[in-house]
Design an enzyme around this catalytic site. Structure first.
Site, PDB file in Angstrom:
ATOM      1  N   SER A 232       0.837  -1.205   0.000  1.00  0.00           N
ATOM      2  CA  SER A 232       0.000   0.000   0.000  1.00  0.00           C
ATOM      3  C   SER A 232       0.876   1.261   0.000  1.00  0.00           C
ATOM      4  CB  SER A 232      -0.902  -0.017   1.228  1.00  0.00           C
ATOM      5  OG  SER A 232      -0.119  -0.091   2.386  1.00  0.00           O
ATOM      6  N   CYS A 287      -3.328  -4.331  -8.226  1.00  0.00           N
ATOM      7  CA  CYS A 287      -2.868  -2.939  -8.273  1.00  0.00           C
ATOM      8  C   CYS A 287      -3.115  -2.365  -9.659  1.00  0.00           C
ATOM      9  CB  CYS A 287      -1.399  -2.853  -7.922  1.00  0.00           C
ATOM     10  SG  CYS A 287      -0.400  -3.709  -9.115  1.00  0.00           S
TER      11      CYS A 287
END
Ligand code: NAD
Length: 502
Positions: A232, A287
């Protein structure tokens, strides 16, 4: 009462499977489709990492001395071994992470492709030489290994992401320490069984299970030379800053918010296929997942009906069931967090065209972390749901009056990982490719994740560093350059002045 004992995972250090000796705790590894505990993972401590790093340091000279061609041959063998285990690897990915078995097979294929790209190391690691930079003097740049390299990886690609780094690092003559995601540590146990069978010098590759404590120990460790991180955005920043402060080479790949622009001339049925796969594949936990559609001009008129219909038809279920199109998200906590995002979007004024909350109720395991495809229309670019990473099967639709406005909306965001444009117009594509501030662009392709031979090249908050993962950047990252300027006197050619006589 269950009599089954749950396996506590070992680390792999100095060529042996080793119990964590300094663990500060243990966690269940949970199948998100059923809530079943599959294993327990130790939260290793500093002493476990120290043992792995010491083994990696000790192996460095022996592994580096193996010829480049022999290192490549080990990777050819690894490739064959992984191919033979590919169904085990894929089933493990699905069991611990939740994605459908089809998706998991594709992930494992991409993992193996990384090894294939690393097999080219006798070519890709070559240096350069220029004769006669001065009279009788030659200059050459060599590539040498960086040293002990570590990688810290996320939950969403348990097979592939560790292999964005491991094969390239060892191909270049480095030794390696992997810290898998504590949520999905099982698939790398299989990969390391195959690495173990290669008979590499003990300590060439090491696996240390754990969480934050191991990460912080890696970032500060004096004997680690390079760190690769994927996860993240906030953790990527922390890793980048702390590893750089400790003087390490670092690449940190962070979060994303990926837009898919649909022009009025897009081929609608193919565009819908691309958007649906991008938004809801891996339950939106890639992602490179497309999480915002920007419909330009009147594109929404033809797009929205078929898009909602195709999304509604997707079958939610256990990823191991070949009929499932969408598996669970990683955990019940993640499902609840994503559900909150949907509520926030509606409260902010978005229109719910498809609501996945409660989908599968009564049919699917109630302990599973299921959430169906969700589509929100009339989302404003200023809304938090349009800007922040949701990381779940939630697709926002923004309407824009022109391609220029679509590009402005994208460029105003803080992320820059992937994006796609759907159009048959070369001029629109050219404009988009030129102006969009995003590192990976798809043209009529929903998930434009580059193949292993090209770099995975996110921008802005999606990537901190300068050398990207895989492709030619991997060889750059995992080697350091040494430039040698040389001459010899006995042949009578090298006797001039290096600085003056050019
Ligand atoms: P995460 O950041 O929570 O965890 C990643 C790794 O960091 C794990 O190994 C974890 O143990 C460790 N970690 C977590 N919190 C930490 C902390 N406070 N301090 C130190 N270490 C910590 O990410 P995740 O939830 O596992 O993965 C999903 C995220 O990864 C998404 O944001 C996704 O976009 C991103 N991702 C990015 C890429 C890319 O190429 N840019 C690829 C895959 C995933």
């Amino acid at each position: 009462m269950s009599t089954t004992t749950i396996r506590l995972l070992d680390n792999y250090i100095a060529g042996s499977w080793t119990p964590a000796r300094a663990a500060t705790g243990e966690l269940d590894v949970v199948n998100p489709a059923s809530g079943e505990a599959l294993a327990r993972v130790p939260l290793s401590g500093q002493a476990d990492l120290d043992a792995a790093v010491a083994a990696a340091r000790a192996a460095l000279a022996e592994w580096r001395a193996v010829s480049t061609i022999a290192r490549a041959r080990k990777l050819f063998e690894l490739r064959e071994r992984l191919v033979a285990r590919s169904e085990d690897l894929a089933r493990s990915v699905t069991r611990e992470m939740g994605k459908t078995i089809g998706d998991a097979r594709a992930e494992v294929a991409r993992m193996i492709e990384m090894v294939e790209a690393a097999c080219a190391i006798p070519t890709t690691m070559q240096g350069r030489i220029l004769e006669d930079v001065s009279r009788g003097i030659d200059a050459e740049t060599l590539r040498q290994p960086v040293g002990v390299c570590a990688a810290i990886v996320p939950f969403n690609f348990p097979a592939m992401v560790p292999f964005w780094f491991l094969p390239f690092a060892i191909a270049c003559g480095n030794t390696f320490v992997l810290k898998p995601s504590e949520q999905v540590p099982l698939t790398q146990q299989i990969a390391f069984e195959e690495l173990d069978a290669l008979g590499l010098p003990a300590g060439t590759v090491n696996l240390v299970n754990g969480g934050r404590e191991v990460v912080e120990a890696i970032l500060d460790h004096r004997e680690i030379d390079a760190v690769s991180f994927v996860g993240s955005a906030p953790v990527a920043r922390l890793v980048y800053e702390r590893a750089a402060k400790a003087g390490k080479r670092v690449q940190a790949l962070g979060g994303a918010k990926n837009h898919m622009v649909v022009m009025p001339d897009a081929v609608i049925d193919k565009t819908v296929d691309g958007i649906v796969g991008s938004a809801f594949g891996a339950a939106g936990q890639r992602c490179m997942a497309g999480s915002v559609v920007i419909a330009v001009g009147d594109a929404h008129e033809q797009l929205l009906g078929p898009l909602v219909e195709a999304s509604r038809r997707l079958r939610l279920g256990d990823g191991l069931d070949e009929r499932s199109d969408v598996g669970p998200v990683i955990s019940c906590a993640a499902r609840d967090r994503i559900s909150d995002w949907i509520e926030r979007g509606v409260t902010a004024g978005a229109e719910l065209l498809l609501d996945g909350r409660g989908a599968g109720a009564g049919e699917l395991d109630p302990a599973g972390a299921f959430l169906g495809p969700t589509i929100l229309d009339r989302v404003g670019p200023e809304m938090a749901i349009a800007q922040e990473e949701v990381f779940g099967p939630v697709l926002c639709v923004i309407r824009a009056h022109s391609l220029d406005q679509a590009i402005e909306i994208i460029n105003a965001g803080r992320f820059g990982n992937g994006t796609s444009i759907f159009t048959e117009s070369g001029a629109s594509v050219r404009r988009y490719r030129h102006d969009v501030q995003v590192g990976m662009v798809g043209v009529n392709i929903g998930v434009a994740a580059p193949v292993a031979f090209f770099p995975f090249s996110g921008w802005k908050d999606s990537f901190l560093g300068d050398l990207h993962a895989h492709g030619p950047d991997a060889v750059e990252f995992f080697t350091r350059k040494k430039t040698v300027t040389s001459r010899f006197f006995s042949d009578g050619q090298g006797s001039g002045s290096y600085f003056v006589e050019r």
